[in-house]
Design an enzyme around this catalytic site. Structure first.
Site, short mmCIF file in Angstrom:
data_model
loop_
_atom_site.label_atom_id
_atom_site.label_comp_id
_atom_site.label_asym_id
_atom_site.label_seq_id
_atom_site.Cartn_x
_atom_site.Cartn_y
_atom_site.Cartn_z
N SER A 73 -1.99 -6.11 -1.37
CA SER A 73 -1.56 -7.51 -1.43
C SER A 73 -2.63 -8.39 -0.80
O SER A 73 -3.12 -8.10 0.28
CB SER A 73 -0.26 -7.69 -0.67
OG SER A 73 0.70 -6.75 -1.10
N TYR B 155 8.01 3.94 -1.81
CA TYR B 155 9.35 3.34 -1.94
C TYR B 155 9.74 3.08 -3.39
O TYR B 155 10.90 2.78 -3.69
CB TYR B 155 9.47 2.06 -1.10
CG TYR B 155 8.50 0.95 -1.44
CD1 TYR B 155 8.64 0.19 -2.60
CD2 TYR B 155 7.43 0.66 -0.60
CE1 TYR B 155 7.76 -0.82 -2.92
CE2 TYR B 155 6.54 -0.37 -0.90
CZ TYR B 155 6.70 -1.09 -2.06
OH TYR B 155 5.82 -2.08 -2.38
N GLU B 156 8.77 3.18 -4.30
CA GLU B 156 9.12 3.05 -5.72
C GLU B 156 9.74 4.35 -6.23
O GLU B 156 10.23 4.39 -7.37
CB GLU B 156 7.86 2.74 -6.55
CG GLU B 156 7.28 1.37 -6.28
CD GLU B 156 5.96 1.15 -7.01
OE1 GLU B 156 5.98 1.01 -8.24
OE2 GLU B 156 4.90 1.14 -6.34
N ALA C 202 -1.44 -5.00 3.01
CA ALA C 202 -0.81 -6.03 3.84
C ALA C 202 0.01 -5.29 4.89
O ALA C 202 0.61 -4.26 4.60
CB ALA C 202 0.10 -6.90 3.00
N HIS D 100 3.94 -6.90 -12.37
CA HIS D 100 2.97 -6.62 -11.33
C HIS D 100 1.77 -5.95 -11.97
O HIS D 100 1.94 -5.01 -12.74
CB HIS D 100 3.61 -5.68 -10.31
CG HIS D 100 3.01 -5.76 -8.95
ND1 HIS D 100 1.92 -4.99 -8.58
CD2 HIS D 100 3.33 -6.51 -7.87
CE1 HIS D 100 1.62 -5.27 -7.33
NE2 HIS D 100 2.46 -6.19 -6.86
N HIS E 72 3.57 3.03 -4.70
CA HIS E 72 4.16 3.14 -3.37
C HIS E 72 5.24 4.21 -3.34
O HIS E 72 5.94 4.40 -4.34
CB HIS E 72 4.81 1.81 -2.95
CG HIS E 72 3.86 0.67 -2.86
ND1 HIS E 72 3.61 -0.17 -3.92
CD2 HIS E 72 3.10 0.22 -1.83
CE1 HIS E 72 2.72 -1.09 -3.54
NE2 HIS E 72 2.40 -0.88 -2.29
N HIS F 199 9.34 -10.54 2.18
CA HIS F 199 8.25 -10.35 1.24
C HIS F 199 7.54 -11.67 0.90
O HIS F 199 6.34 -11.69 0.68
CB HIS F 199 8.79 -9.69 -0.03
CG HIS F 199 7.73 -9.26 -0.99
ND1 HIS F 199 6.72 -8.38 -0.63
CD2 HIS F 199 7.50 -9.58 -2.29
CE1 HIS F 199 5.92 -8.19 -1.68
NE2 HIS F 199 6.37 -8.90 -2.70
N ASN G 208 2.29 -10.89 8.64
CA ASN G 208 3.47 -11.35 9.39
C ASN G 208 3.45 -10.70 10.75
O ASN G 208 2.79 -9.69 10.96
CB ASN G 208 4.75 -10.99 8.64
CG ASN G 208 4.87 -9.51 8.40
OD1 ASN G 208 4.14 -8.95 7.57
ND2 ASN G 208 5.72 -8.85 9.13
N MET H 247 3.34 0.07 4.45
CA MET H 247 4.05 1.04 3.60
C MET H 247 3.09 1.70 2.59
O MET H 247 3.51 2.07 1.49
CB MET H 247 5.19 0.35 2.84
CG MET H 247 6.20 -0.36 3.74
SD MET H 247 7.43 -1.24 2.78
CE MET H 247 8.23 -2.23 4.04
N SER H 248 1.83 1.82 2.96
CA SER H 248 0.87 2.40 2.00
C SER H 248 -0.32 3.01 2.73
O SER H 248 -0.25 3.31 3.92
CB SER H 248 0.38 1.31 1.04
OG SER H 248 -0.41 0.36 1.75
N1 HPA Z 1 6.35 -3.89 7.94
C1 HPA Z 1 6.06 -2.96 7.00
N2 HPA Z 1 5.27 -3.21 5.97
C2 HPA Z 1 4.75 -4.43 5.85
C3 HPA Z 1 5.01 -5.44 6.78
C4 HPA Z 1 5.87 -5.15 7.89
O1 HPA Z 1 6.15 -5.99 8.76
N3 HPA Z 1 4.31 -6.55 6.38
C5 HPA Z 1 3.67 -6.22 5.25
N4 HPA Z 1 3.92 -4.94 4.92
#
Ligand code: HPA
Length: 287
Positions: free
Chosen positions: A35, A90-91, A118, A66, A88, A259, A245, A221-222
């Site tokens: 991202s 989670y997919e 990200a 996407h 990912h 997100h 974030n 998550m990657s």
């Molecule tokens: N946690 C997990 N994965 C993420 C986050 C987060 O705060 N921000 C972007 N990907």
């Protein structure tokens, strides 16, 4: 001896041959665009584009709308192969499936890989918009017995028991820090430890406090499966997180991870990131 791995060397070879037969470029540098870096592939010149669904043996993309494609072309005269969009866990993909494009890159001739993502900033000194160079990771899913390298090992890719220290090349981190100075973004550069969790849910306060105690600086998550597979097959790795974030470790805090904030930060920072990666690639190529 464990189940036979569905992605054998021969299967991976079929995917890489498909790409090599359809492009004249012979990149040594691979880039996984997380991202915030999705736009990088658009900067490539003389590019050949391969949607994942057209590449034999590639997992099917599950995120509609996407971008999911391999883009091969010139980044300021340096041939690169970019994954625009990744797979990912989670997919619903197994970790080895998430990381399989790295092996495809390997068999197309890639020796150096840049992995981006990200992530949430857990280190309290970090700010949204920072770029954290990975100096190490914690493979949390490994603690629970999962690994992208699980299952039968093919020595043509790498050893059964690969080392994972020194996974994030020191020299490339130095080079990247110099690049950041040169383009005036060194105030955003951090260096830290990344952890991958399976997602898709963001973390609880208790989980984040635990991770902080473990020495984690950024949470995502990657990346970890791809880096492990890249190191297994002998690639040199450079990786960074865009801190999109702040991780919330306070029970009284009002905000929550979402997100939209991740995407918004990624969009805001994409020009800097594109320039950063372009210059890192140029300096890698001229070494
Ligand atoms: N946690 C997990 N994965 C993420 C986050 C987060 O705060 N921000 C972007 N990907």
């Amino acid at each position: 001896p464990g189940d036979p791995h569905p992605y054998t060397y021969e299967v991976i070879e079929q995917s890489s041959r498909f790409l090599l037969e359809r492009t004249k470029h012979r990149p040594r540098i691979g880039i996984i665009c997380g991202s915030g870096l999705g736009g990088l592939a658009e900067l490539l010149k003389d590019k050949d584009v391969f949607p994942y669904e057209e590449i034999p043996n590639f997992p099917a993309s599950t995120v509609p709308g996407h971008a999911g494609r391999m883009v091969i072309g010139l980044l300021e005269d340096v041939p690169v192969i970019c994954m625009q969009g990744r797979f990912h866990c989670y997919e619903g993909y197994a970790l080895w499936k998430c990381a399989m494009p790295v092996r495809v890159m390997k068999l197309t001739g890639v020796t150096h890989i840049i992995v981006t993502n990200a992530a949430g900033g857990l280190n309290p000194a970090y700010n949204v918009g920072d770029i954290m160079l990975l100096k190490d990771h914690i493979n949390m899913q490994g603690f629970a017995g999962d690994s992208p390298l699980k299952g039968r090992n093919d020595e043509r890719f790498g050893p059964r028991f690969p080392a994972m220290n020194n996974s994030y090349d020191q020299r490339l981190r130095q080079l990247a820090k110099q690049v950041a100075k040169d383009i005036g973004i060194d105030q955003y550069i951090r260096e830290g430890v990344y952890v991958m969790l399976g997602g898709p849910a963001y973390e609880t306060v208790a989980e984040l406090r635990l991770l902080r105690m473990l020495g984690v600086d950024a949470v995502g998550m990657s990346t970890v499966p791809e880096v492990m597979v890249a190191r297994h097959c002998g690639m040199t790795v450079f990786a960074f997180s865009l801190i999109t974030n702040e991780c919330i470790t306070d029970y009284d805090a009002q905000g929550e991870a979402n997100h939209e904030e991740v995407i918004e930060t990624a969009n805001k920072r994409q020009n800097d990131l594109n320039l950063f990666v372009t210059r890192v690639v140029s300096s890698m190529a001229s070494e």
